[in-house]
Design an enzyme around this catalytic site. Structure first.
Site, PDB file in Angstrom:
ATOM      1  CD  GLN A 283      43.944  25.985  39.750  1.00  0.00           C
ATOM      2  OE1 GLN A 283      44.222  25.408  40.812  1.00  0.00           O
ATOM      3  NE2 GLN A 283      44.417  27.182  39.462  1.00  0.00           N
ATOM      4  CE1 TYR A 312      54.629  31.365  33.719  1.00  0.00           C
ATOM      5  CE2 TYR A 312      53.413  33.331  33.039  1.00  0.00           C
ATOM      6  CZ  TYR A 312      54.591  32.724  33.425  1.00  0.00           C
ATOM      7  OH  TYR A 312      55.738  33.470  33.514  1.00  0.00           O
ATOM      8  CD  GLU A 333      51.766  24.826  30.488  1.00  0.00           C
ATOM      9  OE1 GLU A 333      51.102  25.614  31.176  1.00  0.00           O
ATOM     10  OE2 GLU A 333      52.708  24.142  30.930  1.00  0.00           O
ATOM     11  CB  CYS A 408      48.792  29.503  43.686  1.00  0.00           C
ATOM     12  SG  CYS A 408      50.307  29.220  42.788  1.00  0.00           S
TER      13      CYS A 408
HETATM   14  N1  SAH Z   1      46.051  28.386  33.674  1.00  0.00           N
HETATM   15  C1  SAH Z   1      46.114  26.961  33.918  1.00  0.00           C
HETATM   16  C2  SAH Z   1      47.449  26.492  34.513  1.00  0.00           C
HETATM   17  C3  SAH Z   1      47.997  27.270  35.668  1.00  0.00           C
HETATM   18  S1  SAH Z   1      49.324  26.499  36.536  1.00  0.00           S
HETATM   19  C4  SAH Z   1      44.953  26.519  34.782  1.00  0.00           C
HETATM   20  O1  SAH Z   1      44.228  27.349  35.320  1.00  0.00           O
HETATM   21  O2  SAH Z   1      44.737  25.319  34.908  1.00  0.00           O
HETATM   22  C5  SAH Z   1      50.748  27.218  35.864  1.00  0.00           C
HETATM   23  C6  SAH Z   1      51.191  26.634  34.547  1.00  0.00           C
HETATM   24  O3  SAH Z   1      52.359  27.337  34.131  1.00  0.00           O
HETATM   25  C7  SAH Z   1      51.582  25.169  34.586  1.00  0.00           C
HETATM   26  O4  SAH Z   1      50.841  24.470  33.611  1.00  0.00           O
HETATM   27  C8  SAH Z   1      53.081  25.166  34.251  1.00  0.00           C
HETATM   28  O5  SAH Z   1      53.462  24.049  33.481  1.00  0.00           O
HETATM   29  C9  SAH Z   1      53.228  26.437  33.453  1.00  0.00           C
HETATM   30  N2  SAH Z   1      54.551  27.082  33.432  1.00  0.00           N
HETATM   31  C10 SAH Z   1      55.504  27.083  34.390  1.00  0.00           C
HETATM   32  N3  SAH Z   1      56.533  27.860  34.035  1.00  0.00           N
HETATM   33  C11 SAH Z   1      56.250  28.364  32.812  1.00  0.00           C
HETATM   34  C12 SAH Z   1      56.932  29.261  31.911  1.00  0.00           C
HETATM   35  N4  SAH Z   1      58.121  29.787  32.223  1.00  0.00           N
HETATM   36  N5  SAH Z   1      56.324  29.571  30.752  1.00  0.00           N
HETATM   37  C13 SAH Z   1      55.106  29.060  30.432  1.00  0.00           C
HETATM   38  N6  SAH Z   1      54.424  28.220  31.251  1.00  0.00           N
HETATM   39  C14 SAH Z   1      54.983  27.874  32.417  1.00  0.00           C
END
Ligand code: SAH
Length: 451
Positions: A283, A312, A333, A408
């Site tokens: 973030q 995610y 992830e 977001c």
């Molecule tokens: N929760 C974390 C990241 C959120 S951003 C934080 O707060 O920092 C969203 C994340 O989802 C990214 O790291 C991206 O790589 C991942 N992502 C995107 N598509 C995805 C999918 N189909 N399955 C799993 N992860 C995914």
């Protein structure tokens, strides 16, 4: 019928989701940059399509009392701060309204109170990450930002919403490149070496990561440059080269090489330490992301024996913030470097009840379901496009008591909540949190509870 370059007098009635002023003229909806609701303007028509058009302010007849007049218009034109012309309290109100509108228009929900967006006391210089293009302008290597919808570089030295130390490092590297006569990338000619400079800075640790995106592997006299950078900025713990030889809009190529120091830097969130790779999502507004996670934890209100899915999960920041208060955390992830970070971050913080899987969230849900894992809470934090129907169905099938949805993009969140409601979950709480002051971007967290 309006055509290009016509000038009409009009009043701005609204703001679009991405911060453009909306003017309704002759049944057309016009989007106008740098125009705010209640403002009267002379609008120059830039483009007309079937039902919509684009215009620009030729002259203001009456300005809004919510206008932030001091804004340097470069920030608006490059999109660095596409809402910077609106006073901050009005930005917070706009974001709440956007969440409310999405929930009512897309999900038909009007009975859940959307509180005012949690904002920053000092809503500037907050970004912990920068990615700036490097191009030649008037014979000189420059860094800055592209003008909106173009690849014309506008040189910028003070990025306003970025950590000042990051600005300082970018300028230092720019000057070094000039001194060592490195060639900036030229998209049209497909010549030149340096495409982008990326910098990440740990908000609490101050550690800096510098990524140089180049079109070819060889950087002439790189050792000398590294020596100078590290001497001038001892906080630089990692210098990485990324090679991108493709003529596309994607900033990063596939290949990463660590040129100096570690391949990760560290930061702290809610008391936990995190190692962060160049490839991983982190973030960009650490202080407000902590507020966001705190809200998520408060909404979840889970017990000590709870099983939590962190979908995610990035480098594990959300799940690991929960881990010490619950029985087990399962994270998924898709970026494998981020998963490696998450695993290492668990160890770094003495957490042994969190496991991280490198997979798509959909496939991991199916797998956990087969293994008979029964979560009490599912936390989701997807990218802008939101969840897929198959993920929503799979997660609802596991029947967690609660789902905490971090988003977001309120539009896709509302769409997904609509489906969750059809599957027996009810939206109980929502809280917008301003992770992106001066921009139109909206972050929010929602709580869904099984009926
Ligand atoms: N929760 C974390 C990241 C959120 S951003 C934080 O707060 O920092 C969203 C994340 O989802 C990214 O790291 C991206 O790589 C991942 N992502 C995107 N598509 C995805 C999918 N189909 N399955 C799993 N992860 C995914």
């Amino acid at each position: 019928m309006l055509t290009k370059n016509d000038i009409v007098e009009t009043e701005i009635s609204d703001l679009s989701h991405d911060g453009a002023g909306i003017a309704k003229v002759n049944g057309f909806v016009f989007f106008v940059e740098n125009a705010l609701p209640t403002e009267k303007i002379h609008m120059r028509v830039l483009k007309v399509k079937k039902r919509i058009g684009f215009g620009k302010v030729e002259a203001f007849i009456k300005m809004s009392d919510q206008r932030q007049k001091k804004l340097n218009l470069t920030y608006l034109r490059t999109g660095i701060a596409d809402l910077g012309h609106l006073k901050y309290p009005a930005q917070l109100a706009f974001k709440r309204q956007q969440v409310q509108n999405s929930l009512s228009k897309i999900a038909g929900i009007t009975d859940v109170d959307v509180p005012l967006t949690l904002g920053m006391e000092v809503p500037f210089a907050y970004r912990n990450k920068a990615q700036v293009p490097v191009r030649r302008i008037k014979g000189q290597l420059e860094t800055g930002f592209f003008r909106k919808n173009s690849h014309d570089l506008v040189p910028i030295e003070d990025f306003w919403i970025q950590d000042k130390e990051i600005d300082r490092l970018i300028l230092y590297v720019r000057d070094l490149f000039r001194r060592f006569d490195l060639k900036p990338y030229d998209e049209k000619e497909q010549t030149g070496l340096i495409r982008h400079i990326l910098v990440r800075r740990g908000h609490y640790t101050g550690q800096l990561m510098l990524v140089l995106v180049t079109s070819r592997p060889k950087i002439f006299r790189i050792e000398q440059m590294i020596e100078k950078i590290v001497e001038a900025f001892p906080a630089v713990k990692s210098i990485i080269q990324n090679i991108n030889d493709q003529n596309t809009n994607t900033i990063l190529g596939e290949e990463f090489r660590t040129l100096y120091g570690n391949d990760r830097i560290e930061d702290i969130m809610l008391g936990n330490r995190y190692a962060i790779s160049a490839q991983s999502f982190y973030q960009v507004n650490t202080a407000m992301a902590e507020k966001l996670y705190e809200k998520a934890i408060e909404f979840a209100d889970v017990s000590e024996d709870a099983v939590v899915i962190d979908a995610y999960s990035g480098i594990g920041t959300i799940g690991l913030s929960f881990a010490k208060q619950v029985k087990a955390v399962y994270g998924v992830e898709i970026v494998k470097e981020a998963v490696q970070d998450a695993r290492e971050n668990a160890v770094l913080n003495g957490i042994s009840n969190a496991v991280y899987t490198a997979n798509s969230a959909e496939k991991a849900m199916a797998q956990w379901s087969n293994e008979n894992i029964q979560p009490d809470l599912v936390v989701v934090d997807p990218p802008r496009k939101g969840l897929t129907e198959s993920f929503i169905k799979a997660s609802a099938d596991m029947q967690p008591q609660k789902i905490v949805y971090i988003s977001c993009n309120p539009a896709t969140m509302a769409r997904d909540i609509k489906l969750y409601q059809e599957l027996g979950y009810k939206l109980k709480k929502v809280q917008p949190v301003d992770l992106f002051p001066q921009t139109h971007h909206i972050e929010c967290v929602s709580l869904l509870v099984k009926e």
